[in-house]
Design a protein around this motif. Structure first.
Motif, PDB file in Angstrom:
ATOM      1  N   LEU A 193      20.376  -4.489   0.262  1.00 52.38           N
ATOM      2  CA  LEU A 193      19.506  -4.511   0.238  1.00 52.38           C
ATOM      3  C   LEU A 193      17.796  -3.585   0.694  1.00 52.38           C
ATOM      4  O   LEU A 193      18.017  -3.019   1.550  1.00 52.38           O
ATOM      5  N   MET A 194      17.511  -3.296  -0.300  1.00 53.02           N
ATOM      6  CA  MET A 194      15.986  -2.768  -0.010  1.00 53.02           C
ATOM      7  C   MET A 194      14.295  -3.656   0.353  1.00 53.02           C
ATOM      8  O   MET A 194      14.215  -4.008  -1.192  1.00 53.02           O
ATOM      9  N   SER A 195      14.158  -3.121   1.115  1.00 53.27           N
ATOM     10  CA  SER A 195      13.049  -4.202   1.967  1.00 53.27           C
ATOM     11  C   SER A 195      11.787  -3.248   1.209  1.00 53.27           C
ATOM     12  O   SER A 195      11.493  -1.885   2.018  1.00 53.27           O
ATOM     13  N   TYR A 196      11.047  -3.614   1.005  1.00 54.00           N
ATOM     14  CA  TYR A 196       9.387  -3.117   1.046  1.00 54.00           C
ATOM     15  C   TYR A 196       8.565  -3.770   2.200  1.00 54.00           C
ATOM     16  O   TYR A 196       8.021  -4.724   2.202  1.00 54.00           O
ATOM     17  N   ALA A 197       9.570  -1.985   3.100  1.00 54.68           N
ATOM     18  CA  ALA A 197       8.744  -2.681   4.442  1.00 54.68           C
ATOM     19  C   ALA A 197       7.605  -3.062   4.904  1.00 54.68           C
ATOM     20  O   ALA A 197       6.802  -2.797   5.617  1.00 54.68           O
ATOM     21  N   ALA A 198       6.921  -1.484   4.228  1.00 60.94           N
ATOM     22  CA  ALA A 198       5.561  -1.746   4.132  1.00 60.94           C
ATOM     23  C   ALA A 198       4.637  -1.432   2.816  1.00 60.94           C
ATOM     24  O   ALA A 198       4.125  -0.711   2.011  1.00 60.94           O
ATOM     25  N   GLU A 233       1.269  -0.177  12.383  1.00 56.97           N
ATOM     26  CA  GLU A 233       1.827  -1.452  12.175  1.00 56.97           C
ATOM     27  C   GLU A 233       3.096  -0.414  11.229  1.00 56.97           C
ATOM     28  O   GLU A 233       3.484  -1.568  10.874  1.00 56.97           O
ATOM     29  N   ALA A 234       2.910  -0.062  10.388  1.00 55.01           N
ATOM     30  CA  ALA A 234       4.245   0.815   9.783  1.00 55.01           C
ATOM     31  C   ALA A 234       5.295   0.327  10.470  1.00 55.01           C
ATOM     32  O   ALA A 234       6.382   0.686   9.735  1.00 55.01           O
ATOM     33  N   LEU A 235       5.511   1.181  11.110  1.00 52.57           N
ATOM     34  CA  LEU A 235       5.943   1.804  12.343  1.00 52.57           C
ATOM     35  C   LEU A 235       7.549   0.278  12.363  1.00 52.57           C
ATOM     36  O   LEU A 235       8.240   0.207  12.520  1.00 52.57           O
ATOM     37  N   ARG A 236       6.311  -0.547  12.795  1.00 51.75           N
ATOM     38  CA  ARG A 236       6.669  -2.080  13.263  1.00 51.75           C
ATOM     39  C   ARG A 236       7.303  -2.574  12.379  1.00 51.75           C
ATOM     40  O   ARG A 236       8.337  -3.270  12.380  1.00 51.75           O
ATOM     41  N   GLU A 237       6.894  -2.723  11.133  1.00 48.24           N
ATOM     42  CA  GLU A 237       6.664  -3.850   9.535  1.00 48.24           C
ATOM     43  C   GLU A 237       8.585  -3.531   9.615  1.00 48.24           C
ATOM     44  O   GLU A 237       9.410  -3.590   9.235  1.00 48.24           O
ATOM     45  N   ALA A 238       8.768  -1.777  10.049  1.00 46.71           N
ATOM     46  CA  ALA A 238       9.692  -0.823   9.890  1.00 46.71           C
ATOM     47  C   ALA A 238      10.630  -1.372  10.335  1.00 46.71           C
ATOM     48  O   ALA A 238      12.148  -1.517   9.718  1.00 46.71           O
ATOM     49  N   ARG A 239      10.589  -1.394  11.296  1.00 51.24           N
ATOM     50  CA  ARG A 239      11.513  -1.328  12.117  1.00 51.24           C
ATOM     51  C   ARG A 239      12.261  -2.965  12.537  1.00 51.24           C
ATOM     52  O   ARG A 239      13.410  -2.541  12.757  1.00 51.24           O
ATOM     53  N   GLY A 262       6.003   9.537   5.684  1.00 46.50           N
ATOM     54  CA  GLY A 262       6.400  10.980   6.571  1.00 46.50           C
ATOM     55  C   GLY A 262       7.090  10.499   7.899  1.00 46.50           C
ATOM     56  O   GLY A 262       8.154  10.583   8.422  1.00 46.50           O
ATOM     57  N   ASP A 263       6.219   9.080   7.974  1.00 38.24           N
ATOM     58  CA  ASP A 263       6.720   8.729   9.470  1.00 38.24           C
ATOM     59  C   ASP A 263       8.428   7.710   9.328  1.00 38.24           C
ATOM     60  O   ASP A 263       8.772   8.010  10.327  1.00 38.24           O
ATOM     61  N   LEU A 264       8.592   7.115   7.877  1.00 38.25           N
ATOM     62  CA  LEU A 264       9.309   6.371   8.421  1.00 38.25           C
ATOM     63  C   LEU A 264       9.670   7.176   8.047  1.00 38.25           C
ATOM     64  O   LEU A 264      11.437   7.777   8.730  1.00 38.25           O
TER      65      LEU A 264
END
Length: 326
Positions: A193-198, A233-239, A262-264
């Motif tokens: 499963l590959m999520s479009y996390a951000a 927010e991207a970190l929250r979504e990815a987490r 880079g953050d992810l």
């Protein structure tokens, strides 16, 4: 006075490849393929030069063309023969993507990823079940929890057709958990499963919406896709997605969001994907047609920047052309 530190010593042709910090190979790339149930022949996509919609009968041939360049993975998007309010052709056993997956997995060794969303299949063009009053009140759009079951059903139908990986792109809260649980219950624990996390509410998606016939009939997607102004927010979504069972975390678009890639990369110990989207592809083609940029060089540099920022794999419309160079 002469400089004591001379970085240019390591830029000569002999040593330059030895000290290069980032590499790009065909195996890093995923090629999008558009399968169209409404046509019996290949249809060029005007806003994406070099790309076509292909009928199901041509899906295997199209994937073989991709593989001949050294690219081993494809992600499938479908244009159905009909649409309805709930996007039922997205999860139909005889849906366009499901039929294409069966053929491709039976006749090729390609790694097949199915995009899991409803926008290409709904008559309103939104990524799920909408409020009845959404057309007149744009503040009301997708019903989150009612959409989860349909996304899960879509993912299971693709897995049963033979998909190696599913990629939920609807930015629906809880979609990764719903899909992972549904896959496992159906006996598809091995399907990744590959999520479009951000996934940002971006202006760079225009050509794709033409290609997949997935533009909203009214309103926009700002109430479920991310605000381009937001980084934390991207970190929250990815987490959330990582905790719910995502195997790969994707950032979309790629180039305008290198900081997010880079953050992810720094925060998560799993593969990071970047989607080099249709608008990024189209703008380089447009500039090259004017003679303002060299298409191959700028495309290579663009994808190299995504790898340098931390992407392990890149979904890109440049996949075939660059693979030949690589």
């Amino acid at each position: 006075m002469h400089p004591t530190d001379r970085p240019r010593r390591l830029r000569t042709d002999g040593v330059r490849p030895l000290v290069s910090e980032t590499s790009l190979s065909a195996s890093d790339l995923v090629a999008p393929v558009f399968v169209d149930a409404t046509t019996d022949e290949r249809v060029p996509i005007e806003t994406m030069p070099g790309h076509e919609r292909v009928p199901v009968s041509e899906a295997v041939a199209r994937v073989e063309e991709v593989r001949e360049t050294g690219v081993e993975a494809v992600i499938l998007f479908g244009i159905p023969e009909s649409k309805d309010a709930e996007g039922s052709r997205a999860y139909a056993e005889d849906g366009v993507v499901q039929r294409a997956i069966r053929r491709i997995t039976a006749e090729t060794d390609a790694y097949v990823i199915g995009d899991v969303c409803l926008c290409e299949y709904t008559d309103h063009g939104h990524c799920g079940v909408i409020e009845e009053s959404a057309e007149t009140d744009p503040t009301l759009t997708v019903r989150n929890d009612e959409t989860l079951a349909l996304l899960a059903e879509t993912a299971v139908s693709q897995a049963e057709a033979g998909a190696d990986m599913v990629a939920p792109s609807a930015m629906t809260d809880g979609q990764v958990r719903a899909i992972r649980e549904a896959l496992d219950e159906a006996g598809h624990e091995e399907v990744a499963l590959m999520s479009y996390a951000a996934k940002y509410e971006s202006a760079f998606y225009g050509p794709f919406r033409d290609a997949a016939d997935g533009a909203p009939a009214f309103g926009d997607r700002r109430h479920y896709q991310m605000d381009p102004a937001n980084r934390r927010e991207a970190l929250r979504e990815a987490r959330i997605d990582a905790e719910e069972g995502a195997d790969v975390l994707m950032v979309k678009p790629g180039l305008p969001y290198l900081d997010i890639v880079g953050d992810l990369r720094r925060e998560f110990d799993r593969p990071i994907a970047a989607y080099n989207v249709s608008g990024e592809y189209a703008m380089l083609h447009a500039a090259a047609e004017k003679g303002w940029l060299d298409l191959e060089d700028t495309a290579h540099e663009s994808l190299l920047s995504l790898k340098r920022a931390g992407a392990d794999l890149i979904v890109t419309y440049f996949a075939e052309d660059l693979a030949k160079r690589l």
